[in-house]
Design a protein around this motif. Structure first.
Motif, PDB file in Angstrom:
ATOM      1  N   ARG A 242       0.845  -1.191   0.000  1.00  0.00           N
ATOM      2  CA  ARG A 242       0.000   0.000   0.000  1.00  0.00           C
ATOM      3  C   ARG A 242       0.882   1.244   0.000  1.00  0.00           C
ATOM      4  N   VAL A 243       0.451   2.256  -0.719  1.00  0.00           N
ATOM      5  CA  VAL A 243       1.103   3.554  -0.669  1.00  0.00           C
ATOM      6  C   VAL A 243       0.224   4.461   0.174  1.00  0.00           C
ATOM      7  N   LEU A 244       0.826   5.073   1.203  1.00  0.00           N
ATOM      8  CA  LEU A 244       0.095   5.901   2.158  1.00  0.00           C
ATOM      9  C   LEU A 244       0.670   7.305   2.188  1.00  0.00           C
ATOM     10  N   SER A 245      -0.201   8.277   2.389  1.00  0.00           N
ATOM     11  CA  SER A 245       0.294   9.600   2.740  1.00  0.00           C
ATOM     12  C   SER A 245       0.216   9.702   4.257  1.00  0.00           C
ATOM     13  N   TYR A 246       1.096  10.501   4.851  1.00  0.00           N
ATOM     14  CA  TYR A 246       1.100  10.639   6.296  1.00  0.00           C
ATOM     15  C   TYR A 246       1.348  12.084   6.695  1.00  0.00           C
ATOM     16  N   VAL A 247       0.897  12.420   7.889  1.00  0.00           N
ATOM     17  CA  VAL A 247       1.209  13.686   8.541  1.00  0.00           C
ATOM     18  C   VAL A 247       1.510  13.346   9.992  1.00  0.00           C
ATOM     19  N   LEU A 248       2.661  13.803  10.470  1.00  0.00           N
ATOM     20  CA  LEU A 248       3.040  13.587  11.860  1.00  0.00           C
ATOM     21  C   LEU A 248       3.033  14.921  12.577  1.00  0.00           C
ATOM     22  N   ASP A 249       2.249  15.016  13.636  1.00  0.00           N
ATOM     23  CA  ASP A 249       2.225  16.200  14.492  1.00  0.00           C
ATOM     24  C   ASP A 249       3.196  15.927  15.633  1.00  0.00           C
ATOM     25  N   ALA A 250       4.310  16.631  15.661  1.00  0.00           N
ATOM     26  CA  ALA A 250       5.364  16.377  16.649  1.00  0.00           C
ATOM     27  C   ALA A 250       4.933  16.754  18.059  1.00  0.00           C
ATOM     28  N   GLN A 251       4.092  17.747  18.211  1.00  0.00           N
ATOM     29  CA  GLN A 251       3.666  18.167  19.541  1.00  0.00           C
ATOM     30  C   GLN A 251       2.867  17.066  20.231  1.00  0.00           C
ATOM     31  N   SER A 252       1.900  16.514  19.546  1.00  0.00           N
ATOM     32  CA  SER A 252       1.059  15.460  20.128  1.00  0.00           C
ATOM     33  C   SER A 252       1.590  14.066  19.818  1.00  0.00           C
ATOM     34  N   GLN A 253       2.621  13.967  18.978  1.00  0.00           N
ATOM     35  CA  GLN A 253       3.183  12.705  18.502  1.00  0.00           C
ATOM     36  C   GLN A 253       2.095  11.831  17.892  1.00  0.00           C
ATOM     37  N   ARG A 254       1.222  12.469  17.128  1.00  0.00           N
ATOM     38  CA  ARG A 254       0.121  11.761  16.471  1.00  0.00           C
ATOM     39  C   ARG A 254       0.440  11.595  14.995  1.00  0.00           C
ATOM     40  N   LEU A 255       0.375  10.373  14.525  1.00  0.00           N
ATOM     41  CA  LEU A 255       0.600  10.060  13.124  1.00  0.00           C
ATOM     42  C   LEU A 255      -0.742   9.787  12.472  1.00  0.00           C
TER      43      LEU A 255
END
Length: 74
Positions: A47-60
């Motif tokens: 699978r090809v996924l796009s991702y966004v990681l929020d470093a403050q909340s460490q939420r992927l």
């Protein structure tokens, strides 16, 4: 314009991808649009996924873009 991700953010991303997707995940692209976020593309189990990681909340957050399928003729 997004900058290349710093090493600490890339390590955080690597750990989160491993936790969420397992050891078969591979990073395709990674950019840092601001100091608290990383975004890009990853491949995991066909699978090809796009991702966004929020470093403050460490939420992927991931979103599947498409699946790579193996077709066979019989």
């Amino acid at each position: 314009m997004a900058a290349r991700a710093n090493p600490e953010m890339r390590e955080l991303l690597r750990r989160e991808l491993l936790r969420e997707l397992g050891s078969s995940s591979q990073l395709i692209s990674c950019e840092q649009p601001d100091k608290d976020h990383l975004r890009g593309l990853a491949v995991c189990s066909g699978r090809v996924l796009s991702y966004v990681l929020d470093a403050q909340s460490q939420r992927l957050r991931t979103r599947p873009l498409f699946d790579l399928l193996l077709r066979s003729r019989r």
